[in-house]
Enzyme design. Sequence first.
Site, mmCIF file in Angstrom:
data_model
loop_
_atom_site.group_PDB
_atom_site.id
_atom_site.type_symbol
_atom_site.label_atom_id
_atom_site.label_comp_id
_atom_site.label_asym_id
_atom_site.label_seq_id
_atom_site.Cartn_x
_atom_site.Cartn_y
_atom_site.Cartn_z
ATOM 1 N N GLN A 485 0.853 -1.193 0.000
ATOM 2 C CA GLN A 485 0.000 0.000 0.000
ATOM 3 C C GLN A 485 0.892 1.249 0.000
ATOM 4 O OE1 GLN A 485 -3.932 0.228 2.248
ATOM 5 N NE2 GLN A 485 -2.619 1.398 3.597
ATOM 6 N N SER A 488 1.397 6.386 2.702
ATOM 7 C CA SER A 488 2.114 7.339 3.556
ATOM 8 C C SER A 488 3.335 7.914 2.857
ATOM 9 C CB SER A 488 2.544 6.665 4.860
ATOM 10 O OG SER A 488 1.423 6.291 5.621
ATOM 11 N N SER A 520 4.742 -1.445 4.138
ATOM 12 C CA SER A 520 4.945 -2.832 4.582
ATOM 13 C C SER A 520 5.038 -3.754 3.376
ATOM 14 C CB SER A 520 3.792 -3.270 5.487
ATOM 15 O OG SER A 520 3.681 -2.438 6.606
ATOM 16 N N GLU A 603 -15.528 -6.043 5.072
ATOM 17 C CA GLU A 603 -14.329 -6.497 5.763
ATOM 18 C C GLU A 603 -14.540 -7.873 6.384
ATOM 19 O OE1 GLU A 603 -12.981 -4.488 9.424
ATOM 20 O OE2 GLU A 603 -11.244 -3.912 8.244
ATOM 21 N N GLU A 721 -3.499 8.800 19.360
ATOM 22 C CA GLU A 721 -3.939 10.190 19.476
ATOM 23 C C GLU A 721 -4.813 10.599 18.291
ATOM 24 O OE1 GLU A 721 -0.817 9.261 22.111
ATOM 25 O OE2 GLU A 721 -0.816 9.090 19.915
#
Length: 739
Positions: A485, A488, A520, A603, A721
């Site tokens: 993927q 990021s 990953s 999912e 967070e």
Amino acid sequence: MPLPIEDDHRALADSAAAFARRHAPMAATRAALPDLAAGGRPPWWDALVRQGLHAVHLPEEHGGAGAGLMELAVVVEQLGRALVPGPFVPTAIAGAVVAASPASAVRDRLLAAYAGGATGALVTTPGLTARHDPDGWRVDGSCLPVLGLPGAEEVVARAAVAGDPSRALWFRLAPAETAVVHVDEGTDLTRSVGRLELADHRVAPDDVLEAPDQTLADLAVNTVLAAEAAGIASWCLATAVEYVRTRVQFGRPVGAFQAVQHKAALMLVRTETACAAAWDAARAEHQPAAQRRLAAAAAAVTALPAGIDAAFECVMMHGGIGFTWEHDAHLYWRRALSIASACGAEEQWAHRLGEAARTDARDFAFVAEDAFPELRNEVRRVLDEIETLPATPGEDDRYAVRGGPRRARLAEAGLVAPHYPAPYGLAAGPGEQSVIAEEFARRGLHQPTTVIGEWVLPTLLAHGRPEQQERFVMPTLRGEIVWCQLFSEPGAGSDLAALSTRAARVPGGWSLTGQKVWTSGAHEADWGVCLARTDPDAPKHRGLSYFLVDMRAPGIDVRPLRQSTGRAEFNEVFLDDVFVPDECLVSEPGRGWRLAATTLSNERLSMGGMLTHGSAETVRMLIERGDHAASRDEAVRVLGRNTAREMALSALGLRGVLARLSDHDPGAEISVQKVFNAIAQRDGSRALVSLLGPAGTVAGGGYAIDHIGLPSVLFGGGTIEIQLNVIAQRVLGLPRQDS
């Protein structure tokens, strides 16, 4: 989501909440505090009895409704949320424990009395000693404080037998001068508390009660108290959120500040986990003793502390006003402290859960053994066939995704992703998925996974063109294609929409240039899904597109990133004028953000609480090998707490599945699962490290690496967070920080 899931239980909850609003407003409770502390009957008690809420769990033959702990927990949660005062909870506990006793005349008398409206209390705290004499039994001593004892009309007590502390005498307390109840000043101002003092008190033979099943008795007590803790936490959460949503400081609502939002979101996590633990305990009533033992202890470890913490945070989020006598928050806080103390020491329950978890595991199956017989037989037939096929190296590893004959056969049978529609899967719903998982588990087999494909393939099925589905879906299921993927970037991690990788239009397709990071498995992947900016002038969420990229295409440079563990599971990926043909653009240009946020409706069913880091299994192994420097008792307590976290996660998952099966919104369970999973791994791994001593100085055992590897799961999918921000704003409705 409240404790009840089924429609009839929700109706019961509504009835209990309505009763509390009509008969026990807070102003009336405050006015009656002195009388309540002395054990006085509330003026609404007869109305409660007429409505039958006090006896939902008692047998029909004795005047009750013949329901069970689940129905009682539903009522208790709602009355706890309203802080209904007086003897209801102590009476309900006494009746439930007596009902767990074998049939006898005194049991029948007590149950009929409770069903008829008698108030009650259960005295099981230490301090009473019984000795046998020709006339029956004599009991002496003074017990520790007991909730609801002052004013109770039918008291059931337990005394240790002199000379044999392992035995106990259970009995109905007959009024006599030899029995004195001392009224104490209670932490909870709305409920009486006191100590029973007996001086050569005679227990007649017809007042002796057969000992109840201890696992049922513990389960009844802990379920009721956990349900009340869940109700307390629910009120505290709602009250705190409403206050910070409207309280203005520094020119904006207090709830817009991130620190306050995180407090509120964590309150939601505590509330949902408390509710899940109480619910899981209630459903264990008719399960085997080992299951009751696990569920009762987990309720004590999870729900009761959560009630205290939620009440404390409610006070703190109200600031000075929350610390005043006039505000109701301290009354809830007092009750949370009181019921947690009445349940017993938290550390003792953690130890009991740890001991139980050494040999037993909680059962979260939700389909019967005889359900879906044709599907079971077909899965068994395929698995029998699989065992005759040659194995591929590494095939027993859940994360080994390269295919072989076995994987191909599973894909052909629709068992790699059974929730997918035909021809790729079996269109299996939650029940069917659970059955398939059970059959794999019986063989000691892991269900196959496509890893990153778990996210990619549902997107292709929902948004991809038929030729894309034909090209990629089945080969991925067979293990012929491995995905990564490419989302990021160095400057776009949590703020993914800020990515800068560009896709420029060229003849026949697109040219991608940019840098991706923390990818990953990119060094092993055949294909990657890549978000890239196709319209630099559009708002950042709208200018993105979703591409399928051949990881062997010219211009791609994959560089492994060595982690602090010493492993290299992640990579940075450089794209230098990488050509992607038009047929590898999914959907249309500019719709990439929508595709990246594809709904979770397809999912794979996931209810397990097994954690990658800080797992109960790792702690269990530590204890079995004797690798801990801490005492065995300390290690067992850590096992208990880590098991409680995993059970809470599994209970949250099961509640969400059952809610969907009942056509209800699962509420915040999915969001809570994500953040609590991360917290559980963080805290569980840290607790594991606390046991090590010198063993933590070497990496060989894997225990220290368990902790060092934490960031890989805490960063993935958004940090704790970031997830708290999402819960605060999207679930609790608190204002955005820039509003």
